[in-house]
Design a protein around this motif. Structure first.
Motif, PDB file in Angstrom:
ATOM      1  N   ASN A  60     -70.244 -37.968  -2.477  1.00  0.00           N
ATOM      2  CA  ASN A  60     -69.905 -39.314  -1.647  1.00  0.00           C
ATOM      3  C   ASN A  60     -68.884 -39.201  -0.557  1.00  0.00           C
ATOM      4  O   ASN A  60     -67.938 -38.787  -0.725  1.00  0.00           O
ATOM      5  N   GLU A  61     -69.213 -39.949   0.161  1.00  0.00           N
ATOM      6  CA  GLU A  61     -68.096 -40.125   1.723  1.00  0.00           C
ATOM      7  C   GLU A  61     -67.783 -38.721   2.314  1.00  0.00           C
ATOM      8  O   GLU A  61     -68.358 -37.767   2.295  1.00  0.00           O
ATOM      9  N   PHE A  62     -66.665 -38.641   2.523  1.00  0.00           N
ATOM     10  CA  PHE A  62     -66.293 -37.565   3.475  1.00  0.00           C
ATOM     11  C   PHE A  62     -64.945 -37.037   2.812  1.00  0.00           C
ATOM     12  O   PHE A  62     -65.157 -35.526   2.416  1.00  0.00           O
ATOM     13  N   ASP A  63     -64.115 -37.792   2.528  1.00  0.00           N
ATOM     14  CA  ASP A  63     -62.895 -37.063   1.811  1.00  0.00           C
ATOM     15  C   ASP A  63     -63.224 -36.319   0.577  1.00  0.00           C
ATOM     16  O   ASP A  63     -62.273 -34.975   0.268  1.00  0.00           O
ATOM     17  N   PRO A  64     -64.042 -36.680  -0.399  1.00  0.00           N
ATOM     18  CA  PRO A  64     -64.032 -35.693  -1.464  1.00  0.00           C
ATOM     19  C   PRO A  64     -64.383 -34.451  -1.411  1.00  0.00           C
ATOM     20  O   PRO A  64     -64.354 -33.551  -2.211  1.00  0.00           O
ATOM     21  N   TYR A  65     -65.135 -34.092  -0.030  1.00  0.00           N
ATOM     22  CA  TYR A  65     -65.490 -32.586   0.038  1.00  0.00           C
ATOM     23  C   TYR A  65     -64.334 -31.760   0.219  1.00  0.00           C
ATOM     24  O   TYR A  65     -64.201 -30.528  -0.289  1.00  0.00           O
ATOM     25  N   ILE A  66     -63.163 -32.194   0.833  1.00  0.00           N
ATOM     26  CA  ILE A  66     -62.056 -31.236   0.667  1.00  0.00           C
ATOM     27  C   ILE A  66     -61.410 -31.098  -0.649  1.00  0.00           C
ATOM     28  O   ILE A  66     -60.939 -30.132  -0.901  1.00  0.00           O
ATOM     29  N   ARG A  67     -61.691 -32.193  -1.322  1.00  0.00           N
ATOM     30  CA  ARG A  67     -61.294 -32.100  -3.107  1.00  0.00           C
ATOM     31  C   ARG A  67     -62.089 -31.051  -3.648  1.00  0.00           C
ATOM     32  O   ARG A  67     -61.508 -30.364  -4.499  1.00  0.00           O
ATOM     33  N   LEU A  68     -63.209 -31.192  -3.451  1.00  0.00           N
ATOM     34  CA  LEU A  68     -64.139 -29.911  -3.870  1.00  0.00           C
ATOM     35  C   LEU A  68     -63.792 -28.692  -3.351  1.00  0.00           C
ATOM     36  O   LEU A  68     -63.765 -27.763  -4.192  1.00  0.00           O
ATOM     37  N   PHE A  69     -63.511 -28.367  -2.226  1.00  0.00           N
ATOM     38  CA  PHE A  69     -63.164 -27.254  -1.500  1.00  0.00           C
ATOM     39  C   PHE A  69     -61.784 -26.864  -2.242  1.00  0.00           C
ATOM     40  O   PHE A  69     -61.762 -25.460  -2.560  1.00  0.00           O
ATOM     41  N   MET A  70     -61.121 -27.558  -2.360  1.00  0.00           N
ATOM     42  CA  MET A  70     -59.575 -27.140  -2.967  1.00  0.00           C
ATOM     43  C   MET A  70     -59.784 -26.796  -4.739  1.00  0.00           C
ATOM     44  O   MET A  70     -59.122 -25.931  -5.152  1.00  0.00           O
ATOM     45  N   ALA A  71     -60.794 -27.418  -5.236  1.00  0.00           N
ATOM     46  CA  ALA A  71     -60.953 -27.352  -6.649  1.00  0.00           C
ATOM     47  C   ALA A  71     -61.331 -25.748  -6.752  1.00  0.00           C
ATOM     48  O   ALA A  71     -61.413 -24.958  -7.543  1.00  0.00           O
ATOM     49  N   GLU A  72     -62.356 -25.310  -5.664  1.00  0.00           N
ATOM     50  CA  GLU A  72     -62.983 -24.033  -5.831  1.00  0.00           C
ATOM     51  C   GLU A  72     -61.959 -22.884  -5.669  1.00  0.00           C
ATOM     52  O   GLU A  72     -61.717 -22.146  -6.332  1.00  0.00           O
ATOM     53  N   GLN A  73     -60.865 -23.413  -4.594  1.00  0.00           N
ATOM     54  CA  GLN A  73     -59.737 -22.398  -4.473  1.00  0.00           C
ATOM     55  C   GLN A  73     -58.871 -22.344  -5.749  1.00  0.00           C
ATOM     56  O   GLN A  73     -58.464 -21.066  -6.188  1.00  0.00           O
ATOM     57  N   MET A  74     -58.765 -23.406  -6.407  1.00  0.00           N
ATOM     58  CA  MET A  74     -57.907 -23.496  -7.521  1.00  0.00           C
ATOM     59  C   MET A  74     -58.545 -22.591  -8.708  1.00  0.00           C
ATOM     60  O   MET A  74     -57.945 -21.968  -9.641  1.00  0.00           O
ATOM     61  N   LEU A  75     -59.966 -22.690  -8.814  1.00  0.00           N
ATOM     62  CA  LEU A  75     -60.573 -22.327  -9.937  1.00  0.00           C
ATOM     63  C   LEU A  75     -60.434 -20.552  -9.701  1.00  0.00           C
ATOM     64  O   LEU A  75     -60.708 -19.874 -10.659  1.00  0.00           O
ATOM     65  N   LYS A  76     -60.243 -20.054  -8.687  1.00  0.00           N
ATOM     66  CA  LYS A  76     -60.300 -18.679  -8.414  1.00  0.00           C
ATOM     67  C   LYS A  76     -59.062 -18.009  -9.224  1.00  0.00           C
ATOM     68  O   LYS A  76     -59.286 -16.912  -9.629  1.00  0.00           O
ATOM     69  N   TYR A  77     -58.119 -18.984  -9.578  1.00  0.00           N
ATOM     70  CA  TYR A  77     -56.916 -18.642 -10.000  1.00  0.00           C
ATOM     71  C   TYR A  77     -56.741 -18.749 -11.549  1.00  0.00           C
ATOM     72  O   TYR A  77     -56.366 -18.319 -12.521  1.00  0.00           O
ATOM     73  N   GLY A  78     -57.709 -19.980 -11.966  1.00  0.00           N
ATOM     74  CA  GLY A  78     -57.640 -20.517 -13.155  1.00  0.00           C
ATOM     75  C   GLY A  78     -56.965 -21.762 -13.384  1.00  0.00           C
ATOM     76  O   GLY A  78     -56.358 -22.313 -12.393  1.00  0.00           O
ATOM     77  N   GLY A  90     -53.916 -21.909 -11.166  1.00  0.00           N
ATOM     78  CA  GLY A  90     -54.242 -22.500  -9.929  1.00  0.00           C
ATOM     79  C   GLY A  90     -53.378 -23.508  -9.631  1.00  0.00           C
ATOM     80  O   GLY A  90     -53.174 -23.979  -8.340  1.00  0.00           O
ATOM     81  N   LEU A  91     -52.865 -24.484 -10.466  1.00  0.00           N
ATOM     82  CA  LEU A  91     -51.893 -25.512 -10.262  1.00  0.00           C
ATOM     83  C   LEU A  91     -50.607 -24.899  -9.575  1.00  0.00           C
ATOM     84  O   LEU A  91     -50.039 -25.407  -8.917  1.00  0.00           O
ATOM     85  N   LEU A  92     -50.310 -23.669 -10.252  1.00  0.00           N
ATOM     86  CA  LEU A  92     -48.919 -23.156  -9.802  1.00  0.00           C
ATOM     87  C   LEU A  92     -49.126 -22.700  -8.570  1.00  0.00           C
ATOM     88  O   LEU A  92     -48.196 -22.753  -7.544  1.00  0.00           O
ATOM     89  N   TRP A  93     -50.215 -22.198  -8.146  1.00  0.00           N
ATOM     90  CA  TRP A  93     -50.551 -21.622  -6.891  1.00  0.00           C
ATOM     91  C   TRP A  93     -50.430 -22.735  -5.964  1.00  0.00           C
ATOM     92  O   TRP A  93     -49.988 -22.630  -4.700  1.00  0.00           O
TER      93      TRP A  93
END
Length: 787
Positions: free
Chosen positions: A61-79, A83-86
């Motif tokens: 929903n809405e606009f802002d959550p999409y950047i949260r999804l995008f960054m979750a994808e980036q964190m998931l690449k590291y684990g 990912g949190l430490l990254w």
């Protein structure tokens, strides 16, 4: 001793009554009954919050959550942990170049990691049940917001007992203060913050009320939960400063009593230590977060919070020394009270100079920037919105506040004071009702239970009648809240309905898919900042501005371009060069197809016509054009006189953006001056209407001409005087005829803008390709022809 003296002495001695303890089996039965209610409340809350997925499908929903999804994808690449430490290491300098062209963005320094990281954790759990990352982050806000129900029970229970807890839990199921952003798909800060902050407040109260040595453990847990809120939502600054305000008020009360040589009513060890630990929790999480850093601890609202901590420590020392040195401490405290007023005022004044954006706007509404004002959620609350949220529970909250003052119960003081402070900010900005719920819900439940207990203790008919009246008021308040709450829960996600009132349509999904498959991978897209995340993340193309609004200069340049003259080719080329030559322009404009209607007496040469009414439903760039001009730097008077000045004829208003109104055959007909505004000319031309599938199906296929009619915009736009007025409805009046006026400026877009896409089915999303070769030639010729 005589018998009379013995009787007199017996009367003077206090009588100790032993209250019988409740048997274990009775207590177990009570808890079983409460849990039997709490579990269905929680499941019902989850089901209600799951509606958007059940009705419309798996969409964020809405606009802002999409950047949260995008960054979750980036964190998931590291684990999960790496990912949190990254993130905490600033992404090791990561720069995402398809945002904020041409500079890019390092989101680890712009956003906080909490939402995306919790999305990764949710995926790690839900993936075992067959859910992918997208589905996991869609479910997370519904799960977290439903979990507010048992968390609110715990908060209410520690505040005033099991009845307060179960009533607060019931209210949490349907209150709009939680539901407005708590449904599935709202992968954003608010629903997660509400759950974590509720537990943080509950543990804070637990540490204050416990009488054993475990209170310090709960103070530490409270510090951790409150600290985590800094990773979730920027409104953590309210909680951080509120705990300081609460502690200061209590300590000031005790210092005033010392200055007046009065006894102290309670000890303050747990109060101050719990606050110090909580402040340290906030400070620790702020310091390690790249978005904030150490400088936040001494500037802005962080500086105010730590100034409150310093005051609390000094005040604590003075209060602890008072019993040992009463004669010395009384004058010291008096001087300290005078000095602290001056010092706090200076610290707050200096700190406020570094506060900006929506935080300053919430504190001082008159200081809001144009960008903050342009966002609907930052507008002041209306009476209707207040009734939707707090309903008729105000008397119960007032009683809670009065009772906290009379009883000096620290938990009641905390909840009552929190309700007052949050109510101020909620009245300032409508989105902060989500913050108000954390305090208002338990305060209303506490006030109702205590008020009911008070009248029932009278054991008279009037007491029973008043208790019944309070129950009716509470029931009415709950019923009043259920209807808007359910309306919120069944609203479609904005990606399938970016209008108000909601109107489900695949236009945006169609447009973003077209953008992704029919433009070069390195294509840059100019649009208003509202749609930046969608373009970059769903459309996978480079945007010039987005919802983070971190570059106000870039947004002002975009606004200036949209409100410029499209036939001043030199100026257009200069504006686009400043924006680094974007290749595509995207515009969103919803409209309603009205007709065919009888047009015999309009003087337009047609017996029937179709009417296109912009902004009905509302939510497009047409209504936002006021803010585009304002952010671009134009004054309100200039905007009113140049772009959107209403023209009144009789009892009707002609609106946005017409001039040269004449009366033809007793019918209003307007020849627009809007052709010299880039945004309007790109929106309202015959090519756009002809390319719309819905217009073709309704009108063009049947040989019926189409006209743009500018009226009935369901919105409020500021006037030059600062007041507001609403656009009137007058469907019978014909105000403009773009398609029928024999002018290339009105019947087609500017020559340098090539219409390449109009969305299906309604044609609300429009995409142009900029022809720079033609634009440069036109600008060159225009320069040569200029004397």
């Amino acid at each position: 001793m005589s018998k009379a003296k013995a009787v007199s002495k017996a009367r003077m001695e206090p009588v100790t009554r032993t209250i019988p303890s409740i048997p274990l089996d009775v207590r177990a039965t009570q808890w079983l009954a409460f849990l039997s209610a709490l579990v269905p409340f929680t499941l019902l809350a989850y089901y209600v919050r799951l509606y958007p997925v059940l009705i419309y499908g798996w969409y964020i929903n809405e606009f802002d959550p999409y950047i949260r999804l995008f960054m979750a994808e980036q964190m998931l690449k590291y684990g999960t942990i790496k990912g949190l430490l990254w993130w905490l290491h600033k992404g090791y300098g990561a720069l995402f170049t398809h945002f904020w062209y041409p500079w890019g963005a390092n989101w680890t320094t712009i956003l906080s990691p909490g939402v995306s990281w919790l999305g990764v954790l949710a995926y790690k759990v839900l993936s075992h049940f067959g859910f992918d990352l997208l589905q996991s982050v869609i479910l997370l806000p519904a799960i977290a917001n439903a979990a507010v129900v048992p968390a609110m029970f715990y908060l209410g229970y520690r505040l005033g007992g099991k009845y307060v807890g179960i009533l607060a839990a019931l209210w949490s199921v349907f209150t709009t203060m939680f539901l407005q952003r708590g449904t599935a798909g709202w992968f954003a800060a608010e629903p997660i913050f509400q759950f974590i902050a509720t537990l943080g407040i509950a543990f804070y109260i637990e540490s204050l009320v416990r009488k054993d040595n475990y209170w310090i453990l709960f103070a530490i847990i409270s510090a951790i939960f409150n600290g985590i809120t800094t990773w979730v939502w920027g409104s953590y600054v309210f909680l951080w400063n509120f705990y300081g305000l609460f502690t200061i008020i209590v300590l000031l009360y005790l210092l005033i009593r010392i200055a007046r040589r009065q006894n102290l009513p309670f000890t303050i060890d747990k109060l101050v230590i719990t606050y110090v630990l909580t402040d340290l929790g906030f400070s620790a999480f702020v310091a390690i977060t790249p978005r904030y850093g150490f400088h936040t601890l001494i500037s802005g609202m962080g500086g105010v919070a730590n100034a409150a901590l310093l005051f609390s420590i000094i005040a604590y020392a003075l209060i602890k020394l008072y019993p040992r040195y009463p004669r010395i401490m009384v004058p010291v405290v008096r001087y300290f009270l005078v000095a602290i007023v001056v010092l706090v005022a200076v610290v707050i004044g200096l700190s406020f100079t570094s506060i900006g954006g929506k935080f300053l706007g919430a504190i001082a509404p008159l200081a809001r920037s144009a960008i903050v004002q342009s966002v609907a959620e930052h507008s002041p609350s209306t009476l209707q919105q207040s009734m939707y949220n707090v309903s008729i529970t105000i008397p119960f909250v007032i009683y809670t506040i009065l009772l906290s003052i009379m009883s000096l119960s620290l938990p009641a003081v905390l909840i009552g004071l929190g309700s007052l402070a949050a109510a101020y900010f909620a009245s300032s900005e409508v989105w902060l009702f989500m913050l108000l719920g954390l305090f208002w819900v338990p305060a209303a439940a506490y006030g109702f239970v205590k008020l009911t207990e008070l009248v029932l203790n009278r054991r008279a008919l009037i007491g029973i009648s008043l208790a019944a009246l309070f129950s009716v008021i509470l029931a009415i308040a709950l019923v009043i809240n259920i209807q808007p709450a359910l309306s919120m829960s069944i609203m479609p996600q904005q990606i399938v309905s970016t209008v108000s009132p909601p109107y489900p349509t695949p236009d945006w999904l169609d447009a973003l898919q077209w953008l992704s498959y029919n433009t070069p991978p390195n294509a840059t897209v100019l649009s208003w900042w509202d749609y930046g995340y969608w373009i970059s993340i769903i459309g996978n193309r480079t945007s010039l501005a987005d919802n983070s609004t971190v570059n106000s200069t870039q947004i002002a340049l975009i606004g200036r371009f949209f409100m410029s003259n499209p036939y001043n080719y030199t100026g257009v080329l200069e504006d686009l060069n400043k924006l680094h030559d974007p290749q595509y322009i995207l515009i969103f404009e919803p409209y309603y197809i009205y007709g065919p209607v009888n047009a015999t007496n309009t003087g337009l040469g047609s017996s029937s016509m179709c009417i296109l009414i912009p902004e009905y439903p509302a939510g497009g760039d047409f209504a936002k054009s006021y803010w585009m001009a304002s952010i671009a730097g134009y004054s309100s008077s200039y905007i009113g006189n140049t772009f959107i000045e209403p023209v009144k004829l009789g009892s009707s208003y002609i609106y946005l953006p017409y001039s040269n109104i004449t009366v033809v055959n007793n019918t209003l007909e307007g020849y627009s001056a809007a052709y010299n505004v880039t945004l309007y000319d790109l929106m309202f031309n015959s090519e756009v209407s002809s390319a719309s599938y819905s217009v073709w199906l309704t009108c063009t296929m049947n040989g019926i001409p189409t006209y743009w009619i500018f009226e009935s915009i369901p919105t409020v736009i500021p006037t030059t005087s600062g007041s507001s007025y609403t656009i009137k409805l007058m469907y019978q009046s014909i105000l403009s005829n773009y398609a029928g006026i024999p002018s290339p400026l009105l019947s087609s877009p500017p020559p340098w803008a090539q219409l390449v896409y109009v969305s299906r089915p309604y044609g609300w999303v429009i995409i142009y390709k900029v022809n720079y070769a033609l634009l440069e030639a036109l600008a060159h010729n225009q320069t040569l022809s200029t004397p």
